[in-house]
Design an enzyme around this catalytic site. Structure first.
Site, PDB file in Angstrom:
ATOM      1  N   LYS A 126       0.717  -1.374   0.004  1.00 12.67           N
ATOM      2  CA  LYS A 126       0.095  -0.006   0.036  1.00 12.67           C
ATOM      3  C   LYS A 126       1.040   1.280  -0.061  1.00 12.67           C
ATOM      4  O   LYS A 126       1.998   1.059   0.453  1.00 12.67           O
ATOM      5  CB  LYS A 126      -1.031  -0.061   1.426  1.00 12.67           C
ATOM      6  N   ASP A 166      -7.085   4.513  -4.358  1.00 12.27           N
ATOM      7  CA  ASP A 166      -7.687   4.268  -3.289  1.00 12.27           C
ATOM      8  C   ASP A 166      -8.412   5.593  -2.684  1.00 12.27           C
ATOM      9  O   ASP A 166      -8.708   6.305  -3.667  1.00 12.27           O
ATOM     10  CB  ASP A 166      -6.648   3.793  -1.995  1.00 12.27           C
TER      11      ASP A 166
HETATM   12  P1  NDP Z   1     -12.920   7.858  -2.708  1.00 12.49           P
HETATM   13  O1  NDP Z   1     -11.937   8.903  -2.487  1.00 12.49           O
HETATM   14  O2  NDP Z   1     -13.544   7.769  -3.952  1.00 12.49           O
HETATM   15  O3  NDP Z   1     -14.278   8.321  -1.644  1.00 12.49           O
HETATM   16  C1  NDP Z   1     -14.014   8.316  -0.303  1.00 12.49           C
HETATM   17  C2  NDP Z   1     -15.303   8.643   0.418  1.00 12.49           C
HETATM   18  O4  NDP Z   1     -15.423   8.585   1.535  1.00 12.49           O
HETATM   19  C3  NDP Z   1     -15.610  10.063   0.113  1.00 12.49           C
HETATM   20  O5  NDP Z   1     -17.113  10.229   0.321  1.00 12.49           O
HETATM   21  C4  NDP Z   1     -15.020  10.830   1.339  1.00 12.49           C
HETATM   22  O6  NDP Z   1     -15.760  11.953   1.552  1.00 12.49           O
HETATM   23  C5  NDP Z   1     -15.357   9.702   2.439  1.00 12.49           C
HETATM   24  N1  NDP Z   1     -14.173   9.968   3.371  1.00 12.49           N
HETATM   25  C6  NDP Z   1     -12.979   9.931   3.307  1.00 12.49           C
HETATM   26  N2  NDP Z   1     -12.191  10.104   4.428  1.00 12.49           N
HETATM   27  C7  NDP Z   1     -13.152  10.490   5.243  1.00 12.49           C
HETATM   28  C8  NDP Z   1     -12.946  10.746   6.658  1.00 12.49           C
HETATM   29  N3  NDP Z   1     -11.970  10.793   7.255  1.00 12.49           N
HETATM   30  N4  NDP Z   1     -14.068  10.907   7.186  1.00 12.49           N
HETATM   31  C9  NDP Z   1     -15.402  10.728   6.425  1.00 12.49           C
HETATM   32  N5  NDP Z   1     -15.487  10.260   5.364  1.00 12.49           N
HETATM   33  C10 NDP Z   1     -14.362  10.217   4.617  1.00 12.49           C
HETATM   34  O7  NDP Z   1     -12.388   6.453  -2.050  1.00 12.49           O
HETATM   35  P2  NDP Z   1     -12.737   5.144  -2.266  1.00 12.49           P
HETATM   36  O8  NDP Z   1     -14.596   5.081  -2.434  1.00 12.49           O
HETATM   37  O9  NDP Z   1     -12.087   4.400  -3.230  1.00 12.49           O
HETATM   38  O10 NDP Z   1     -12.506   4.284  -1.136  1.00 12.49           O
HETATM   39  C11 NDP Z   1     -13.559   4.166   0.076  1.00 12.49           C
HETATM   40  C12 NDP Z   1     -13.084   3.106   1.100  1.00 12.49           C
HETATM   41  O11 NDP Z   1     -12.880   1.885   0.399  1.00 12.49           O
HETATM   42  C13 NDP Z   1     -11.468   3.398   1.637  1.00 12.49           C
HETATM   43  O12 NDP Z   1     -11.361   2.762   3.090  1.00 12.49           O
HETATM   44  C14 NDP Z   1     -10.634   2.457   0.709  1.00 12.49           C
HETATM   45  O13 NDP Z   1      -9.598   2.057   1.381  1.00 12.49           O
HETATM   46  C15 NDP Z   1     -11.652   1.235   0.578  1.00 12.49           C
HETATM   47  N6  NDP Z   1     -11.335   0.476  -0.713  1.00 12.49           N
HETATM   48  C16 NDP Z   1     -11.455   1.020  -1.991  1.00 12.49           C
HETATM   49  C17 NDP Z   1     -11.144   0.252  -3.136  1.00 12.49           C
HETATM   50  C18 NDP Z   1     -11.186   0.746  -4.470  1.00 12.49           C
HETATM   51  O14 NDP Z   1     -11.119  -0.055  -5.537  1.00 12.49           O
HETATM   52  N7  NDP Z   1     -11.223   2.180  -4.638  1.00 12.49           N
HETATM   53  C19 NDP Z   1     -11.127  -1.160  -2.950  1.00 12.49           C
HETATM   54  C20 NDP Z   1     -11.135  -1.634  -1.720  1.00 12.49           C
HETATM   55  C21 NDP Z   1     -11.343  -0.611  -0.634  1.00 12.49           C
HETATM   56  P3  NDP Z   1     -15.042  13.393   1.519  1.00 12.49           P
HETATM   57  O15 NDP Z   1     -15.200  13.567  -0.029  1.00 12.49           O
HETATM   58  O16 NDP Z   1     -15.648  14.464   2.136  1.00 12.49           O
HETATM   59  O17 NDP Z   1     -13.548  13.195   1.846  1.00 12.49           O
HETATM   60  O1  2IT Z   2      -8.028  -1.668  -0.817  1.00  5.68           O
HETATM   61  C1  2IT Z   2      -7.971  -1.861  -1.841  1.00  5.68           C
HETATM   62  O2  2IT Z   2      -8.081  -3.147  -2.078  1.00  5.68           O
HETATM   63  C2  2IT Z   2      -7.804  -0.992  -3.103  1.00  5.68           C
HETATM   64  N1  2IT Z   2      -7.649   0.091  -2.651  1.00  5.68           N
HETATM   65  C3  2IT Z   2      -7.700  -1.689  -4.283  1.00  5.68           C
HETATM   66  C4  2IT Z   2      -6.113  -2.025  -4.442  1.00  5.68           C
HETATM   67  C5  2IT Z   2      -5.911  -2.355  -6.177  1.00  5.68           C
HETATM   68  O3  2IT Z   2      -4.760  -2.693  -6.309  1.00  5.68           O
HETATM   69  O4  2IT Z   2      -6.845  -2.283  -6.849  1.00  5.68           O
END
Ligand code: NDP
Ligand code: 2IT
Length: 444
Positions: A126, A166
């Site tokens: 990561k 992420d």
């Molecule tokens: P994005 O940046 O697209 O969206 C994140 C969302 O979460 C936004 O709405 C953001 O709000 C909110 N958020 C972030 N930080 C905070 C915080 N400290 N408090 C409250 N709200 C918060 O990210 P993703 O959707 O890609 O990721 C979301 C989660 O999913 C993370 O935990 C990530 O690690 C996990 N994840 C993502 C994957 C992927 O493929 N993208 C795969 C697996 C897991 P704001 O805009 O106000 O910051």
């Molecule tokens: O938390 C996760 O699994 C991700 N942000 C996706 C990682 C990836 O390599 O697609």
């Protein structure tokens, strides 16, 4: 003191000031007790747990870039390469002001087991930076991404370490980073996933984490005699994972009534308007306060509170530790019967325990959100064979991977007499494959 407790104690002592990393290690190691106790002599001799909790390497670097006023800004960049026993390091890059070594290590540690669960050949890593893309111009984001990749490019490669998105890292950022990597290394290779479709990205990668979350949730409900159709769902977050979780939940016949961001949450009793949400977040990069312009009857609430909205199924899709014990109590009191983690470690340890003790079906993130990284691995396969698969092909593979993950964790839990405890099941199933590979490869 048992082996598990000794290692946890040592991790806390050797990594001071890293609470998120401690939390992730505790959650995993404590649930591995049954396997560790059954193999204690071998694991101790081979120092399996000590090797698992110490990353292969941690890289930290300066990221200088010039803002639109001509001012030089300095951020910190990280890449933690945790374990490559079963394949090249694989895991996202988080861009958020809260990023520090503790957060990157917890995410890297989780990724090792998650990637193992996908059944695909990917190790765990990561990275990220404390850079905040919010409010920055496209040129500023590009300047940051180019500087970040100038340093990161020394440590990654299609067979070495393959980063992806992420929080804060989406298609725009991946594009700028990919361009810089290509320029520095003078070669085109699938060094990042989540790429645009015109230059090697995979169809369905954008949707994969949210869709995968629902495929696994659907299977979990089905195997427990329940049906998602007609159920009320609360989602937190409004980013990549939340948006496509919302879409698939609606397609499966559920009603999604909330989404949130770090300022507040929307309650839309008639069901979230997906087109409006996508326009606000994906096109305008705006705040959720805008949602009322599209849906005057919806409510916007400042601050936390999304878990106080009554629902059958809760899908935390924002960030770590966003669902606390208080929230878990509110969910149970309101009749929620399933929680599946779209985010990484969104539920605190106490909240997880409370939900499980109160009969709530609980799918941990390393299983439930593995669809994103699994589809990244499918993107790597397509890049290697220089072909692109159709949306339907990728989506069908994603679905079968998620259904398999559910059954693997369910079976592992049953094998160790923890039927229905998917935290134990996911950790054991992920761990077994990594340990097998580590033992086969000798001391390394
Ligand atoms: P994005 O940046 O697209 O969206 C994140 C969302 O979460 C936004 O709405 C953001 O709000 C909110 N958020 C972030 N930080 C905070 C915080 N400290 N408090 C409250 N709200 C918060 O990210 P993703 O959707 O890609 O990721 C979301 C989660 O999913 C993370 O935990 C990530 O690690 C996990 N994840 C993502 C994957 C992927 O493929 N993208 C795969 C697996 C897991 P704001 O805009 O106000 O910051
Ligand atoms: O938390 C996760 O699994 C991700 N942000 C996706 C990682 C990836 O390599 O697609």
């Amino acid at each position: 003191m048992g082996y598990v407790d000794e290692v946890i104690e040592r991790v806390v002592a050797k990594n001071p000031g890293e609470p998120e990393f401690h939390q992730a290690v505790k959650e995993v190691l404590e649930s591995l007790r049954p396997v560790v106790e059954a193999n204690e002599a071998l694991y101790r001799k081979e120092a399996i747990l000590e090797r698992l909790v110490e990353p292969d390497r941690q890289i930290k670097f300066r990221v200088p870039w010039v803002d639109d006023k001509g001012q030089v800004q300095v951020n910190v960049g990280y890449r933690v390469q945790f374990n490559n026993s079963i394949g090249p390091y694989k895991g996202g890059l988080r861009l958020h002001p809260s990023v520090n070594i503790s957060i990157i290590k917890f995410l890297g540690f989780e990724q090792v087991f998650k990637n193992s669960l996908t059944s695909l050949p990917i190790g765990g890593g990561k990275g990220g930076s404390d850079f905040d893309p919010k409010g920055k111009s496209d040129r500023e984001v590009m300047a940051f991404c180019q500087s970040f990749m100038t340093e990161l490019s020394k440590y990654i490669g299609a067979d070495v370490d393959v980063p992806a998105g992420d929080i804060g890292t989406g298609a725009r950022e991946i594009g700028y980073m990919f361009g810089q990597y290509k320029r520095i290394r003078g070669m085109y290779e699938g060094v990042l996933t989540g790429k645009g479709l015109s230059y090697g990205g995979s169809l369905a990668r954008t949707e994969a984490t949210g869709y995968g979350l629902l495929y696994l949730t659907d299977e979990m409900l089905r195997c427990n005699g329940k049906d998602i159709k007609g159920k009320t769902v609360c989602i937190s977050g409004a980013g990549n994972v939340a948006i496509y979780a919302c879409k698939k939940a609606q397609e499966l016949g559920a009603k999604v009534v909330t989404v949130s961001d770090s300022n507040g949450y929307i309650y839309d009793a008639e069901g979230i308007d997906l087109a409006a949400l996508k326009e606000i977040k994906e096109v305008k990069r705006a705040r959720l306060t805008e949602y009322k312009n599209y849906r005057p009857n919806a409510e916007y609430h400042e601050g936390r509170g999304v878990w106080n909205v009554p629902c059958d199924i809760a899908l935390p899709c924002a960030t770590q530790n966003e669902l606390t014990l208080e929230d878990a109590k509110a969910l149970v009191a309101n009749g929620c019967f399933a929680v599946a983690e779209g985010a990484n470690m969104p539920t605190t340890l106490e909240a997880t325990k409370y939900l499980q003790e109160n009969g709530v079906l609980f799918a941990p993130g390393k299983a439930a959100n593995a669809g994103g990284v699994a589809t990244s691995a499918l993107e790597m396969s397509q890049n290697s064979e220089r072909l692109s698969w159709t949306f339907e092909e990728v989506d069908a593979k994603l679905k079968s991977i998620m259904v398999n993950i559910f059954h693997n964790m369910d079976d592992a839990a049953k094998r160790y007499n923890f039927e229905g405890n998917y935290v134990v099941g996911a950790n054991i199933a992920g761990f077994e494959k990594v340990v097998d590979a580590m033992l086969a490869q000798g001391v390394c």
